[in-house]
Structures are given as C-alpha cells and as structure tokens.
Design a protein around this motif. Sequence first.
Motif, mmCIF file in Angstrom:
data_model
loop_
_atom_site.group_PDB
_atom_site.id
_atom_site.type_symbol
_atom_site.label_atom_id
_atom_site.label_comp_id
_atom_site.label_asym_id
_atom_site.label_seq_id
_atom_site.Cartn_x
_atom_site.Cartn_y
_atom_site.Cartn_z
ATOM 1 N N GLY A 47 39.140 33.210 32.953
ATOM 2 C CA GLY A 47 38.803 34.401 32.182
ATOM 3 C C GLY A 47 39.883 35.467 32.241
ATOM 4 N N ALA A 48 40.455 35.676 33.419
ATOM 5 C CA ALA A 48 41.490 36.700 33.564
ATOM 6 C C ALA A 48 42.747 36.324 32.793
ATOM 7 N N LEU A 49 43.113 35.039 32.831
ATOM 8 C CA LEU A 49 44.288 34.599 32.073
ATOM 9 C C LEU A 49 44.055 34.764 30.571
ATOM 10 N N TYR A 340 37.899 42.202 35.085
ATOM 11 C CA TYR A 340 38.017 41.574 36.413
ATOM 12 C C TYR A 340 38.670 42.544 37.402
ATOM 13 N N ARG A 341 38.538 43.843 37.128
ATOM 14 C CA ARG A 341 39.215 44.874 37.930
ATOM 15 C C ARG A 341 38.841 44.819 39.407
ATOM 16 N N ASP A 342 37.622 44.367 39.713
ATOM 17 C CA ASP A 342 37.182 44.324 41.107
ATOM 18 C C ASP A 342 37.985 43.329 41.943
ATOM 19 N N TYR A 343 38.665 42.404 41.275
ATOM 20 C CA TYR A 343 39.428 41.379 41.985
ATOM 21 C C TYR A 343 40.932 41.646 41.948
ATOM 22 N N ILE A 344 41.331 42.740 41.285
ATOM 23 C CA ILE A 344 42.759 43.023 41.097
ATOM 24 C C ILE A 344 43.186 44.170 41.986
#
Length: 505
Positions: A47-49, A340-344
């Motif tokens: 999803g992030a890609l 996906y900011r919580d993982y970045i």
Amino acid sequence: MKISLHHTLLCLVIISGFLASCSVSRVSSERKFPAKQLKEDFSIFQGALEESHPSLYWFTPKEKMDAAFSEVYSHLNDSMTERQFRTHLLKVITSIRCGHTSINYSKRFSRYLDTAGLKLFPLGFKVWKDTLAVTANLNRKDSIFRRGTVVKSINNYSSKQLIDTFFNYITGDGYSQAGRYQTLSTFGTFGVLYKNVLGLTDSFAITYVTPEGSDAVATIPVYKPVKDSVEVSDSLKPEKYSQRDRRTLRRFSTRHVQVDTSLNSAYMLLNTFSTGTNLRKFFRTSFKNIDRLGLKHLVIDVRSNGGGEAGNSTLLTQYLTDHKFKVGDSLYAVKRSSKYRDYIKFQPIYWLITSVITHKRSDGNFHFGYYERHTFRPFKKHHFDGSIYILTGGNSFSATTLFAQELKGQKNVTIVGEETGGGAYGNTAWIIPELTLPNTRLRVGIPKFRFVMRRELVKEGRGVMPDVFAAPTAKDIQKGIDVKLEAVKALIIKANEANQAVMMK
C-alpha cells in the motif's frame, strides 16, 4: 537472610540483561512470524509503495508490478523468519528498477548479525556477464582460489545460473546492468545472496580454470568465523594515530588530489558528494592550486562515488562546464502526506519540508520548482579549461550521474570506464522516508521525488555510457592492474606527445 534492595536490583538487572542477550540471539536468528502477521506487513508494504512511490510504474508496467506483488503474496501461507520474508520482498523491490528503493533488516536483527559469527560463503568475486573472477577468499590458507581465478560453477550451478538468479534480488536504476554487476561484486553480497536464496552447505564443489587453462574441481569448506581471530594490521586505534591523524586519513580516503608534473596532470579522487565532507572548500582549494600550477589534464575518479548532495555535484560541474545548465527537466512528488504515517519515521518533518519547497501543478503532482527553473553558470575564477577525464563504473550513482551526464559530450571531456550504475535519465530519490513494518520491523526506504534529468533518455533507461570503454579481465585482476587508470594515462601521454609535436613544428 537479609539482602539489601541495592543488591537485589543489581542482580535483577544482570539477570534480565543476560536473558535479553540470549533472547536477542535466539529470537533474532530463529523466530518465525505467523502468516497473518506477514500478510499484515505485506499489505502495508504494498500500500505504501502504491500510494507514494512516484516511479513505481516508470520502467515496469502496472500489470507486471501487480503480478510481482501477487506472486510474493502467494508464498505467505506459512510462517517465515525475518530473513526469508525480506528475501521475498526484495523480488518486488527489484522489479521497480529504482536503486534508491530499499528494504533493510530490523534494527534488532541487524545488531544480531553484527555479532552472531554466522557461517559465511568464503569467496568474493568480480562479476560480469557470465563470469566470476575471485577477488577475495576468507580461507587465507587456500592456495587454489587466489585473486583472478575464474570460477565456472558452484555446487553444479553454473556461473551464469548464479548471476541470473541473484539478479532477481539486486536493485538498480532502470536497465543499467553495470550497477547490478558491481553490487554483486561487492565483497559479501554474493555470499549473502547465496545463503538467503540457495542456502549454505558445509562445503562447496567448485569448478574453476587452472593457470594452465584447463577445468578442475576443488571442494572448499564453509567459512566459520572465530571470535577475535582476525588480526588487524593497520587500524585507526587511538594509541596508533592522533585524532587529527585519523581525520586526515579519513578525508584522504574520501577525497584528495595528487599532481603528476611529468604528465602535466592532476588526479582527483572523489568518493562522495555527501554533506559534512567540506567539499566546497576542497573544490576551491584544489582548483586554485591546479590553476596556479597551470596543469593541462585533470582526471576525476568517481568510480566509487555513490552520490550524496546534488548541490555538491553541481558545484563541481560549475568549475568544469563550458555552458550554462539546468540540473533537470522536472522534480516532483506525488504525495505530501501518507495514510501510513504511523509507520514512517519523521513523517511530520517530511510533510513540512515538502509543503514548504513544493507547489501543486495542473498535473496533480507537487513540483520542486527551483531545480526545474534555475540556470547555473560556469565559474570564472579558477575554472578548468584543460582536458578532463572522468572515471566511471557501476558504483557511480545518484548525484554522481548528474555530474557525469551534464559534462558528457563536452569537447574537452572524455568519460572512461564502464556504464554508471545510476540512470543517465534521472532517478527517484532526494527525500527517502523510512517505513517500518509493524510486525517484522523490516525497514523500507521509499523515495519521495521523481527527478527527470534528460526526458529523452528515459525510454532507453540506461546509465551514463563511457566514451572509452575500459574494464578488467581476469588476468588484470590477478595482476592488480587498474585498467581504467592505465587507459587514461595512455590518453594523456598521447595528447602530450601530440602537443609536443605541434610545438616542434
């Protein structure tokens, strides 16, 4: 028996530390993640890609990328170790054909690998086409596989089979092959891929070419590191060098200039364009001295320069170019924020930076207009107008490619060596946030900006091609001959002889 609180706490700390160290070794090396967690991580990875990578489909059509995602997902029906999961994800990363997109082990597993003392594949190779030539051997007492020995097969896998297989796990820009060959030639890479993809055995049956030219087979053992067995003959220990000496040695290994008055030339080694290396002062001092000495030839060695700050590569270009130039045609991101900011890591900072430096255009993308519009001019003071020779290879990447491509074709510039690993058309980089998958903690580097340097070169998708091709053979490796530097030396001697002949007329 009465035990003080201090001693109780001390014992608990020692015991917990011991258990933690044991846990790191055991869990990091053997822990398997259930399929459900792997699928959760994979969904975030994909999803992030798809959301933020501006060049996901630049060289690979969407249907092929979708197939790459689906093929890996189909394998996630059973538990896997972190190593196994990362190896699968590498196949997806490789399909993107972007050398700045990466996937690294979790910090915990990386720390484990640093101290684990795991078995290793013992040989390192210089790799090209279907050839493996030995460049390193961990088994120092081995008298067969010395530097330059050509290996034809390992455990019944031909050299071509091995190279073709490992290429599925090596990232690189566009269709440049030199960068991938160079990555596989970096000591340790071949062995790691052999272990991760094929698995290590206790010994290896290797077919090689003897000094007489015939084929022979020898069996060598896997290398087993012994703690504290490596003798360091020349280190930067404080008792051997002062702090100032260590800084000087590090700077010298990063960048320096040597003058050869007999050839009327200067040799500039430049292994990085990174910030923190004081390159502005280095360039100013170097070109001032070259100008003062009246040297006519300048060799710039960027074979091991993986890039860095575009401002530094542009600065060097201004000392050498004979024309005004723009860094590129376009530079843009497709997203400022991310769901996906919580993982970045540092996502708010990346959002702030892109909000300040970019503006949304009619194409829906967020453009960094400065590099698209700004025209750079050649320096007048201490500008070098003599003959320029740029040494390139597979490790010439990112900002280094910007430098080489801008000067390519200039009448006093000759590029010598091999195709650069970085794309001549541009790249995808500039800001590279790190996304951490929540279960395995694998770290994914997803570049945020697509940079198009030469739009007419995108379709070809290659690196900067040399004007004079020079690459080593197995015999050159065996003899330790630097064929690229020798090729440049021959060009300089020829030019000097021609100038001398003209002067004598």
